[in-house]
Design an enzyme around this catalytic site. Structure first.
Site, PDB file in Angstrom:
ATOM      1  N   GLU A   1      -5.459  -2.915  20.313  1.00 22.37           N
ATOM      2  CA  GLU A   1      -6.193  -2.688  19.072  1.00 22.37           C
ATOM      3  C   GLU A   1      -7.711  -2.629  19.288  1.00 22.37           C
ATOM      4  O   GLU A   1      -8.383  -1.771  18.727  1.00 22.37           O
ATOM      5  CB  GLU A   1      -5.838  -3.853  18.149  1.00 22.37           C
ATOM      6  CG  GLU A   1      -6.324  -3.796  16.759  1.00 22.37           C
ATOM      7  CD  GLU A   1      -5.746  -4.939  15.921  1.00 22.37           C
ATOM      8  OE1 GLU A   1      -5.612  -4.750  14.736  1.00 22.37           O
ATOM      9  OE2 GLU A   1      -5.463  -6.049  16.453  1.00 22.37           O
TER      10      GLU A   1
ATOM     11  N   LYS B   1      -3.326  -7.272  20.264  1.00 19.00           N
ATOM     12  CA  LYS B   1      -4.774  -7.539  20.230  1.00 19.00           C
ATOM     13  C   LYS B   1      -5.487  -6.659  21.247  1.00 19.00           C
ATOM     14  O   LYS B   1      -6.514  -6.073  20.949  1.00 19.00           O
ATOM     15  CB  LYS B   1      -5.094  -9.014  20.552  1.00 19.00           C
ATOM     16  CG  LYS B   1      -4.842 -10.040  19.482  1.00 19.00           C
ATOM     17  CD  LYS B   1      -5.741  -9.992  18.279  1.00 19.00           C
ATOM     18  CE  LYS B   1      -5.184  -9.081  17.220  1.00 19.00           C
ATOM     19  NZ  LYS B   1      -4.338  -9.633  16.220  1.00 19.00           N
TER      20      LYS B   1
ATOM     21  N   LYS C   1      -9.236  -3.031   7.905  1.00 18.71           N
ATOM     22  CA  LYS C   1      -8.735  -4.403   7.810  1.00 18.71           C
ATOM     23  C   LYS C   1      -7.448  -4.506   7.002  1.00 18.71           C
ATOM     24  O   LYS C   1      -6.499  -5.139   7.436  1.00 18.71           O
ATOM     25  CB  LYS C   1      -9.831  -5.297   7.197  1.00 18.71           C
ATOM     26  CG  LYS C   1      -9.448  -6.760   7.086  1.00 18.71           C
ATOM     27  CD  LYS C   1      -9.276  -7.387   8.450  1.00 18.71           C
ATOM     28  CE  LYS C   1      -8.884  -8.844   8.369  1.00 18.71           C
ATOM     29  NZ  LYS C   1      -8.380  -9.313   9.679  1.00 18.71           N
TER      30      LYS C   1
ATOM     31  N   ASN D   1     -10.009   4.193  -3.984  1.00 19.63           N
ATOM     32  CA  ASN D   1      -9.259   3.644  -2.857  1.00 19.63           C
ATOM     33  C   ASN D   1      -7.786   3.827  -3.172  1.00 19.63           C
ATOM     34  O   ASN D   1      -7.313   3.315  -4.186  1.00 19.63           O
ATOM     35  CB  ASN D   1      -9.612   2.152  -2.692  1.00 19.63           C
ATOM     36  CG  ASN D   1      -8.713   1.454  -1.692  1.00 19.63           C
ATOM     37  OD1 ASN D   1      -8.086   2.089  -0.855  1.00 19.63           O
ATOM     38  ND2 ASN D   1      -8.657   0.129  -1.777  1.00 19.63           N
ATOM     39  N   GLY D   2      -7.073   4.571  -2.330  1.00 21.71           N
ATOM     40  CA  GLY D   2      -5.647   4.777  -2.578  1.00 21.71           C
ATOM     41  C   GLY D   2      -5.274   6.221  -2.291  1.00 21.71           C
ATOM     42  O   GLY D   2      -6.036   6.951  -1.655  1.00 21.71           O
TER      43      GLY D   2
ATOM     44  N   CYS E   1     -10.587   1.413   2.540  1.00 21.44           N
ATOM     45  CA  CYS E   1     -11.641   1.881   1.642  1.00 21.44           C
ATOM     46  C   CYS E   1     -12.161   0.699   0.824  1.00 21.44           C
ATOM     47  O   CYS E   1     -11.375  -0.135   0.359  1.00 21.44           O
ATOM     48  CB  CYS E   1     -11.199   2.971   0.675  1.00 21.44           C
ATOM     49  SG  CYS E   1     -10.684   4.482   1.490  1.00 21.44           S
TER      50      CYS E   1
ATOM     51  N   TRP F   1     -11.929   5.053   4.494  1.00 21.47           N
ATOM     52  CA  TRP F   1     -10.970   5.203   5.592  1.00 21.47           C
ATOM     53  C   TRP F   1     -10.174   6.447   5.226  1.00 21.47           C
ATOM     54  O   TRP F   1      -9.449   6.462   4.232  1.00 21.47           O
ATOM     55  CB  TRP F   1     -10.066   3.971   5.674  1.00 21.47           C
ATOM     56  CG  TRP F   1      -9.155   3.979   6.866  1.00 21.47           C
ATOM     57  CD1 TRP F   1      -9.442   3.539   8.120  1.00 21.47           C
ATOM     58  CD2 TRP F   1      -7.805   4.447   6.911  1.00 21.47           C
ATOM     59  NE1 TRP F   1      -8.359   3.719   8.940  1.00 21.47           N
ATOM     60  CE2 TRP F   1      -7.345   4.278   8.228  1.00 21.47           C
ATOM     61  CE3 TRP F   1      -6.942   5.012   5.972  1.00 21.47           C
ATOM     62  CZ2 TRP F   1      -6.065   4.631   8.618  1.00 21.47           C
ATOM     63  CZ3 TRP F   1      -5.661   5.375   6.364  1.00 21.47           C
ATOM     64  CH2 TRP F   1      -5.238   5.181   7.683  1.00 21.47           C
TER      65      TRP F   1
ATOM     66  N   GLU G   1       1.780 -10.283  20.444  1.00 16.49           N
ATOM     67  CA  GLU G   1       0.454 -10.434  19.826  1.00 16.49           C
ATOM     68  C   GLU G   1      -0.654 -10.157  20.856  1.00 16.49           C
ATOM     69  O   GLU G   1      -1.658  -9.516  20.534  1.00 16.49           O
ATOM     70  CB  GLU G   1       0.319 -11.831  19.207  1.00 16.49           C
ATOM     71  CG  GLU G   1      -1.041 -12.155  18.619  1.00 16.49           C
ATOM     72  CD  GLU G   1      -1.459 -11.280  17.426  1.00 16.49           C
ATOM     73  OE1 GLU G   1      -0.687 -10.409  17.025  1.00 16.49           O
ATOM     74  OE2 GLU G   1      -2.583 -11.467  16.954  1.00 16.49           O
TER      75      GLU G   1
ATOM     76  N   HIS H   1      14.992  -4.379  32.363  1.00 18.29           N
ATOM     77  CA  HIS H   1      15.852  -3.332  31.815  1.00 18.29           C
ATOM     78  C   HIS H   1      15.066  -2.090  31.410  1.00 18.29           C
ATOM     79  O   HIS H   1      15.491  -1.376  30.504  1.00 18.29           O
ATOM     80  CB  HIS H   1      16.635  -3.891  30.621  1.00 18.29           C
ATOM     81  CG  HIS H   1      17.478  -5.070  31.004  1.00 18.29           C
ATOM     82  ND1 HIS H   1      18.710  -4.938  31.593  1.00 18.29           N
ATOM     83  CD2 HIS H   1      17.217  -6.399  30.929  1.00 18.29           C
ATOM     84  CE1 HIS H   1      19.205  -6.150  31.845  1.00 18.29           C
ATOM     85  NE2 HIS H   1      18.307  -7.053  31.459  1.00 18.29           N
TER      86      HIS H   1
ATOM     87  N   ARG I   1     -13.362  -2.542   5.651  1.00 21.62           N
ATOM     88  CA  ARG I   1     -12.209  -1.917   5.002  1.00 21.62           C
ATOM     89  C   ARG I   1     -12.070  -0.432   5.354  1.00 21.62           C
ATOM     90  O   ARG I   1     -11.078   0.209   5.006  1.00 21.62           O
ATOM     91  CB  ARG I   1     -12.325  -2.058   3.483  1.00 21.62           C
ATOM     92  CG  ARG I   1     -12.414  -3.490   3.009  1.00 21.62           C
ATOM     93  CD  ARG I   1     -12.528  -3.546   1.512  1.00 21.62           C
ATOM     94  NE  ARG I   1     -11.313  -3.058   0.907  1.00 21.62           N
ATOM     95  CZ  ARG I   1     -10.268  -3.802   0.587  1.00 21.62           C
ATOM     96  NH1 ARG I   1     -10.304  -5.098   0.800  1.00 21.62           N
ATOM     97  NH2 ARG I   1      -9.198  -3.277   0.063  1.00 21.62           N
TER      98      ARG I   1
HETATM   99  O1  M6R Z   1      -3.371  -8.432   5.594  1.00 24.57           O
HETATM  100  P1  M6R Z   1      -2.054  -8.409   6.316  1.00 24.57           P
HETATM  101  O2  M6R Z   1      -1.782  -9.665   7.036  1.00 24.57           O
HETATM  102  O3  M6R Z   1      -0.921  -8.000   5.432  1.00 24.57           O
HETATM  103  O4  M6R Z   1      -2.230  -7.266   7.400  1.00 24.57           O
HETATM  104  C1  M6R Z   1      -1.160  -6.867   8.205  1.00 24.57           C
HETATM  105  C2  M6R Z   1      -1.620  -5.998   9.345  1.00 24.57           C
HETATM  106  O5  M6R Z   1      -2.212  -4.822   8.860  1.00 24.57           O
HETATM  107  C3  M6R Z   1      -2.616  -6.718  10.257  1.00 24.57           C
HETATM  108  O6  M6R Z   1      -2.087  -7.905  10.750  1.00 24.57           O
HETATM  109  C4  M6R Z   1      -3.018  -5.816  11.443  1.00 24.57           C
HETATM  110  O7  M6R Z   1      -1.916  -5.603  12.270  1.00 24.57           O
HETATM  111  C5  M6R Z   1      -4.175  -6.445  12.203  1.00 24.57           C
HETATM  112  N1  M6R Z   1      -5.178  -5.457  12.436  1.00 24.57           N
HETATM  113  C6  M6R Z   1      -3.780  -7.015  13.519  1.00 24.57           C
HETATM  114  O8  M6R Z   1      -4.846  -7.567  14.205  1.00 24.57           O
END
Ligand code: M6R
Length: 614
Positions: A494, A491, A609, A100-101, A2, A74, A487, A510, A27
């Protein structure tokens, strides 16, 4: 999660709010809305979906004002709908709020307010809060600061997290803002004030900002701001100057922020290293750790905590610090650490990593470690962020704003800092001057090596096109390449929504090998010469089950085209830096797969984000 923006001054608030929301959209993008006060009446406009829908609506109705708030959502409580979009209004129309929260005790407050005759339109926790403010406003006898006091009193009864901006139609020249665990900063203009969840929303208007701390509440008027606490305590106001330019947060001609940020990595790595080598070029140095060499030498264990991609950076840090500094390292998900009460030795140093510096679980882990009396350090990108301020010391990444929801340049910068830490701690222990100097030289050369890998973008795009139609993929790697496999899988899932898993290459036998078939390609991160034959054996195992294989290997490696279907060669660098170099192809691969699948790369579904809820 948010985004909030607020403006009070003498300019067209609507345009400022819409520009700010466009920049804050990363956000959260379930819905967006604005509220202004004109002639003691609210103008509120809300739309489901992107900020563009709101802008479209603004073009068709007349909405103006010199004071206003905006929100991009969000969803947490209540489905994505116009009714649940912010800003919300109180039942008798006195207040409007952007939040936001999460208000955890909203049910009991709701019951209380229902008993007092309040009615509710939405399913949100936020509407409860704005009505609680109205309830206290109606009870408040003292006319002085009545608006601020009623928000203070309402927040006293609230459990949970909030960054809020509140308008009152009887105080048409004021905004009241407050924060607890959700970021908020005040922007100081000349004859105007701003508030926003992050600096990107207001950087084009002012560079002078004040970051609100937890428990603080502020009143903004065009000419002034006043900060206090929920208990009316006085606050030492720290003014800061923003350290990045507005252009840094633009797309700069790239089709997506993610692509721009992938290509910014050489610069981000340079920035992470700038000024951080010793004069004799044999070790690293860090200004912000606030620990003496003697104290650092007493550390006999390090615990890293983070979430998502930052957690994966912690796994790389584990390999690097254990290998080069010989200090035992553990890695925990921040969300697990905060509830599990792990036994920790008193000489344990706690490190958190967070790009945004505001991830709620990471913040909570940091606070839990502090409560237990541990020394805490943070690696963060956002200067002045909550995590940066809460930790005892830390290291800024200086990666510049990362807007793409998928973290890219922040990840490689975090690994770069982890490598420098391994060097720094290693040189305090057993690492020789010669080995330190070689390490420094390799770090120095890294940005140009990464440039070379980026130059293979077209090759990787073609490979991505071949695999974009698949539903499943495995990413496999050994040792420090295992986190890069994680990772790569993160990626890909995501941003392209292709199901993908990361596994240690040998561990695949395994269980995950049951998934392997011609329908499940395998992406190997196989840059380590020392264990090349082990990786080759694993490649044979999946190929004999008809899986297609893509591999990243080093130039000159014995892993040639004959073993794989698609080969991406990267320069052979110092072993500590191979994880960074191998990350570039998996980022580009995920990006192009998502592009071929027609996905909204910078705003993947269901994500935001920074995750400021549990
Ligand atoms: O701002 P941060 O690094 O604490 O965020 C952590 C995760 O939310 C962030 O890395 C998330 O997994 C990304 N979308 C990955 O690409």
């Amino acid at each position: 999660m948010c985004g909030i923006i607020g403006y009070v001054g003498n300019k067209d608030a609507v345009q400022i709010l819409l520009d700010g929301l466009t920049r804050l959209e990363y956000r959260g993008y379930d819905s967006a809305g604005i509220a202004t006060v004109v002639d003691s009446e609210f103008n509120i406009l809300r739309r489901v979906g992107r900020v563009a829908n709101l802008i479209d609506a603004v073009d068709r109705v007349s909405i103006a004002g010199f004071v206003g708030i905006g929100h991009t959502r969000w969803a947490t409580h209540g489905v994505v709908s116009e009714k649940n979009a912010h800003p919300h209004q109180s039942a008798h129309g006195l207040f409007s709020i952007a939040h936001n929260g999460v208000i955890e005790n909203y049910e009991s407050i709701r019951e209380f307010l229902l008993g007092k005759g309040f009615t509710f339109e939405s399913e949100t926790d936020t509407e409860i809060l704005v009505n609680l403010i109205e309830y206290h406003f109606n009870k408040e006898q003292d006319p002085e600061n009545k608006f601020l006091k009623s928000v203070q009193k309402a927040l006293f009864h609230v459990r949970g997290t909030y960054g809020i901006a509140v308008l009152c139609k009887d105080y048409a020249n004021e905004i009241v803002v407050a924060r607890k665990s959700s970021p908020l900063l005040i922007g100081i203009g000349s004859g105007e004030m701003f508030v926003a969840s992050d600096a990107s929303a207001i950087a084009q208007h002012t560079r002078d900002v004040v970051y609100l701390n937890d428990g603080e509440i502020a009143r903004l008027t065009p000419s002034d701001f006043f900060i206090t606490t929920l208990r009316n305590e006085s606050v030492d106001v720290v003014k800061c100057e923003l350290d990045w330019r507005v252009e840094d947060a633009d797309r700069g001609g790239y089709e997506h922020y993610m692509l721009k940020e992938i290509f910014e990595q050489p610069k981000a790595l340079e920035n992470a290293m700038r000024g951080r080598f010793s004069d004799d070029l044999s070790t690293a140095r860090f200004g912000g750790l606030r620990m003496s060499t003697r104290e650092l030498r007493q550390v006999d264990r390090i615990l890293f905590c983070a979430c998502g991609t930052a957690w994966i950076a912690c796994l790389v840090a584990e390999y690097l610090i254990e290998k080069y500094a010989r200090i035992p390292v553990e890695v925990e998900y921040a969300s697990e650490f905060r509830y599990q009460n792990s036994p920790l030795d008193k000489n344990t140093l706690i490190f958190v990593i967070s790009q945004s510096g505001e991830t709620l679980d990471t913040m909570a882990a940091l606070q839990e470690a502090k409560r237990k009396g541990f020394r805490t350090l943070a690696i963060t990108n956002v200067v002045g962020s909550a995590i940066a301020r809460e930790s005892d010391g830390g290291i800024y990444q200086h990666s510049g704003p990362e807007i793409g929801v998928a973290s890219t340049k922040a990840f490689t910068a975090q690994i770069c800092i982890a490598a420098m830490l391994a060097l720094y701690l290693g040189r305090m222990r057993d690492m020789s001057f010669e080995d330190g100097a070689l390490f420094v030289q390799a770090l120095h050369d890294l940005p140009s090596v990464v440039e070379d890998v980026l130059a293979q973008g077209d090759v990787i795009e073609k490979i991505a096109e071949k695999y974009a139609h698949h539903d499943d993929m495995l990413f496999l790697g050994r040792q420090a390449m295992f986190p890069i496999a994680l990772e790569g899988a993160l990626k890909l899932k995501e941003i392209s929504y292709m199901h993908s898993e990361g596994y240690p290459a040998a561990e695949m036998k395994h269980g995950p090998i049951a998934l392997v078939s011609e329908k499940c390609p395998c992406f190997f991160l196989a840059t380590q010469e020392r264990i090349l034959q082990k990786n080759v054996a694993n490649i044979q195992e999946v190929r004999s089950r008809r899986a297609k294989v893509i591999a990243v290997a080093t130039a000159g490696s014995e892993l040639t085209e004959k073993f794989v279907d698609d080969l991406i060669l990267v320069p052979n660098v110092h072993a500590a830096l191979q994880p960074i170099v191998a990350t570039i192809p998996v980022q580009l691969f995920a990006y192009y797969v998502a592009k071929f699948r027609g996905c909204d790369i910078d705003k993947p579904r269901n994500l935001a984000k920074s995750v400021t809820v549990e």
